[in-house]
Design an enzyme around this catalytic site. Structure first.
Site, PDB file in Angstrom:
ATOM      1  N   ASP A  13      -7.190  -3.885  -7.021  1.00 39.47           N
ATOM      2  CA  ASP A  13      -8.235  -4.137  -8.029  1.00 39.47           C
ATOM      3  C   ASP A  13      -9.639  -4.346  -7.459  1.00 39.47           C
ATOM      4  O   ASP A  13     -10.354  -5.264  -7.882  1.00 39.47           O
ATOM      5  CB  ASP A  13      -7.852  -5.351  -8.881  1.00 39.47           C
ATOM      6  CG  ASP A  13      -6.547  -5.160  -9.627  1.00 39.47           C
ATOM      7  OD1 ASP A  13      -5.940  -4.087  -9.521  1.00 39.47           O
ATOM      8  OD2 ASP A  13      -6.126  -6.102 -10.322  1.00 39.47           O
ATOM      9  N   LYS A 121      -2.619  -0.575 -13.830  1.00 38.81           N
ATOM     10  CA  LYS A 121      -1.783  -1.672 -14.312  1.00 38.81           C
ATOM     11  C   LYS A 121      -2.481  -2.399 -15.458  1.00 38.81           C
ATOM     12  O   LYS A 121      -3.680  -2.201 -15.685  1.00 38.81           O
ATOM     13  CB  LYS A 121      -1.463  -2.654 -13.184  1.00 38.81           C
ATOM     14  CG  LYS A 121      -2.656  -3.419 -12.632  1.00 38.81           C
ATOM     15  CD  LYS A 121      -2.240  -4.254 -11.440  1.00 38.81           C
ATOM     16  CE  LYS A 121      -3.353  -5.115 -10.893  1.00 38.81           C
ATOM     17  NZ  LYS A 121      -3.738  -6.226 -11.780  1.00 38.81           N
ATOM     18  N   CYS A 178      -4.033 -11.501  -8.604  1.00 36.98           N
ATOM     19  CA  CYS A 178      -3.368 -10.205  -8.469  1.00 36.98           C
ATOM     20  C   CYS A 178      -2.914  -9.907  -7.042  1.00 36.98           C
ATOM     21  O   CYS A 178      -1.852  -9.319  -6.828  1.00 36.98           O
ATOM     22  CB  CYS A 178      -4.288  -9.105  -8.996  1.00 36.98           C
ATOM     23  SG  CYS A 178      -4.650  -9.281 -10.763  1.00 36.98           S
TER      24      CYS A 178
END
Length: 241
Positions: A13, A121, A178
């Protein structure tokens, strides 16, 4: 088998919305990870994967979708869409990484030309998915219509196994959410897993030391970019499968 070394890099990310100065959910010093991560992209990983939060506008994690709720402060109960008896509480966030927006794109400084795959995701509005592997629900029984036992399975574990990966190196944002979930799930899937500390930053710096203990409790290891785990890559001309 014990001596096999087929390493993969997972960049979690590293998107505009998670980076200062203008990110909707900017992680403090988030851009400080870009240099170390580009350095790692130059090493001989057998597989280099970036993940992206890729939310619809009605995603359950957005505080604005819950009247009266505030980001960072409030939480929401998320129910397993396949089993209503299972639920968990999750922190609410500002709107971020909405599909097709500039903030959802990988940061322009990232050397994307060296990536092999990009995994999306958080695409299902019904549940939060910090981990790029799957949602944090209990495994299901596989069926002919649902061959994966995990809700929200992104296919990442299958991708790693398909490339005969043995070791997983994790970096990206944010370290306590994450990235943590990615490292823990990679270890749970049986990969020897390293989180490279210079390649991540947490949302809550004060809780980071305790967070690292939790990560290591899962079987993953928090390491330095100057440590022997990365030196093994630097001394390799090619990854051995």
């Amino acid at each position: 088998m014990e001596n096999r070394f087929t390493p993969a890099l997972i960049i979690v990310d590293l998107q505009g919305d998670f980076c200062p100065p203008n990110g909707a959910l900017a992680v403090p010093d988030g851009r400080g990870v870009i240099g170390p991560i580009n350095e790692l992209l130059g090493l001989p990983f057998a597989l280099k994967v970036a993940t992206k939060d890729w939310h619809p506008r009605d995603h359950v994690s957005f505080a604005s979708n819950h009247p009266g709720k505030e980001p960072f402060v409030d939480s929401v109960t998320i129910v397993n869409p396949t089993d209503a008896t299972e639920s968990y509480s999750s922190r609410l966030w500002p709107v971020h990484c909405v599909q097709g927006t500039a903030g959802a794109e990988l940061v322009p400084e990232l050397d994307v030309g060296k990536l092999d795959e990009i995994i999306h995701k958080g695409t299902d509005p019904r549940f939060e998915m910090y981990s790029p592997f799957y949602a944090p629900f209990s495994p299901l029984r596989s069926t002919s219509t649902s061959p994966s036992p995990r809700v929200g399975d992104s296919g990442l574990a299958a991708l790693l196994r398909g490339r005969a990966v043995t070791h997983v190196y994790v970096v990206g944002l944010a370290g306590d959410y994450c990235v943590k979930s990615c490292a823990e799930d990679a270890a749970g899937e049986g990969f020897r897993t390293y989180l490279i500390e210079e390649g991540t930053r947490p949302v809550d710096a004060g809780s980071w030391p305790q967070c690292k203990k939790s990560i290591e409790g899962s079987g993953a290891k928090v390491v330095s970019i100057e440590g022997p785990e990365v030196l093994q890559l630097r001394s390799s001309t090619t990854a051995q499968s």
